[in-house]
Design an enzyme around this catalytic site. Structure first.
Site, mmCIF file in Angstrom:
data_model
loop_
_atom_site.group_PDB
_atom_site.id
_atom_site.type_symbol
_atom_site.label_atom_id
_atom_site.label_comp_id
_atom_site.label_asym_id
_atom_site.label_seq_id
_atom_site.Cartn_x
_atom_site.Cartn_y
_atom_site.Cartn_z
ATOM 1 N N TYR A 176 -12.064 -1.932 -4.581
ATOM 2 C CA TYR A 176 -12.684 -2.145 -3.263
ATOM 3 C C TYR A 176 -14.214 -2.052 -3.328
ATOM 4 O O TYR A 176 -14.851 -1.797 -2.296
ATOM 5 C CB TYR A 176 -12.116 -1.149 -2.253
ATOM 6 C CG TYR A 176 -10.716 -1.513 -1.785
ATOM 7 C CD1 TYR A 176 -10.492 -2.647 -1.007
ATOM 8 C CD2 TYR A 176 -9.620 -0.734 -2.118
ATOM 9 C CE1 TYR A 176 -9.217 -2.992 -0.572
ATOM 10 C CE2 TYR A 176 -8.333 -1.077 -1.687
ATOM 11 C CZ TYR A 176 -8.143 -2.211 -0.915
ATOM 12 O OH TYR A 176 -6.889 -2.564 -0.489
ATOM 13 N N HIS A 180 -2.279 -5.439 1.086
ATOM 14 C CA HIS A 180 -3.562 -6.107 0.860
ATOM 15 C C HIS A 180 -3.273 -7.578 0.560
ATOM 16 O O HIS A 180 -2.251 -7.898 -0.043
ATOM 17 C CB HIS A 180 -4.276 -5.482 -0.347
ATOM 18 C CG HIS A 180 -5.403 -6.320 -0.848
ATOM 19 N ND1 HIS A 180 -6.631 -6.351 -0.230
ATOM 20 C CD2 HIS A 180 -5.480 -7.198 -1.878
ATOM 21 C CE1 HIS A 180 -7.424 -7.206 -0.864
ATOM 22 N NE2 HIS A 180 -6.743 -7.733 -1.872
ATOM 23 N N GLU A 208 -8.911 -9.902 -8.731
ATOM 24 C CA GLU A 208 -8.100 -8.743 -8.327
ATOM 25 C C GLU A 208 -6.857 -8.595 -9.199
ATOM 26 O O GLU A 208 -6.540 -7.492 -9.640
ATOM 27 C CB GLU A 208 -7.720 -8.879 -6.847
ATOM 28 C CG GLU A 208 -8.934 -8.694 -5.944
ATOM 29 C CD GLU A 208 -8.658 -8.958 -4.472
ATOM 30 O OE1 GLU A 208 -9.590 -8.783 -3.676
ATOM 31 O OE2 GLU A 208 -7.524 -9.336 -4.114
ATOM 32 N N LYS A 261 0.820 -1.215 0.000
ATOM 33 C CA LYS A 261 0.000 0.000 0.000
ATOM 34 C C LYS A 261 0.862 1.277 0.000
ATOM 35 O O LYS A 261 2.052 1.229 0.325
ATOM 36 C CB LYS A 261 -0.960 -0.049 1.193
ATOM 37 C CG LYS A 261 -1.951 -1.217 1.098
ATOM 38 C CD LYS A 261 -3.038 -1.120 2.152
ATOM 39 C CE LYS A 261 -4.067 -2.221 1.970
ATOM 40 N NZ LYS A 261 -5.226 -2.068 2.866
ATOM 41 N N ASN A 295 -2.432 -0.358 6.472
ATOM 42 C CA ASN A 295 -1.992 -1.626 7.077
ATOM 43 C C ASN A 295 -0.992 -2.374 6.180
ATOM 44 O O ASN A 295 -0.936 -3.591 6.174
ATOM 45 C CB ASN A 295 -3.194 -2.492 7.470
ATOM 46 C CG ASN A 295 -4.097 -2.824 6.304
ATOM 47 O OD1 ASN A 295 -3.850 -2.367 5.187
ATOM 48 N ND2 ASN A 295 -5.123 -3.613 6.533
#
Ligand code: CMP
Length: 149
Positions: free
Chosen positions: A50, A116, A127, A10, A113
């Site tokens: 998302y 993913h 994805e 990320k 975080n």
């Protein structure tokens, strides 16, 4: 059984210069990187990626964050890839992630975080198709050998 999963490093982790260390944790834990791409998601790309979370309280913040800078997308191959990679990644909230996991080491909060990780074989394929075309992806080892004849 050896199969594949999808991951993204990320924006915050990329900005912090953690990309190489995260990729090393991934390969040190037995995964093979079969596709790799650094790029900047548009707001529309992030909304699409998302879409299953649309309407949830964290969705807007997540979309804004995920389009705030480059990400590194990768397809990983390994034994029981989806489940074993989720173990290496740790809990969604880095505060709850076990020591030795990527999110424990590099994550900040629920949104930032670090990485993913796909939650099923089917979603992994959906994805990675948003980031790669078939010719970007290495063949599996067996297929490479049979191609060489
Ligand atoms: P990721 O694996 O990218 O998939 C969905 C993301 O939603 C998740 O990681 C988190 O970054 C983000 N998120 C933010 N807040 C929450 C929350 N309260 N519960 C679950 N996911 C959240």
């Amino acid at each position: 059984m050896s199969n594949r999963t999808f991951t993204m490093i990320k924006p915050e982790a990329v900005r912090a210069g953690a990309t190489a260390e995260i990729l090393k944790m991934i390969t040190d834990n037995g995964f093979r990187i079969v596709a790799l791409r650094m790029h900047h998601l548009s707001r529309n790309d992030a909304m699409r990626f998302y879409a299953v979370h649309k309407g949830k309280p964290f969705y807007e913040k997540l979309v804004e964050y995920m389009s705030s800078g480059p990400i590194v997308a990768a397809i990983l191959e390994g034994e029981n890839a989806v489940a074993s990679y989720r173990c290496l990644v740790g809990a969604t909230n880095p505060a709850n992630a076990e020591e030795g996991t990527i999110r424990h080491r590099f994550g900040t909060d629920n949104t930032m975080n670090a990485v993913h990780a796909s939650d099923s074989d089917e979603n992994a394929r959906i994805e990675w198709q948003q980031h790669f075309v078939e010719t970007d992806i290495m063949l599996s080892k067996g297929a490479e050998l049979s191609k060489k004849g």
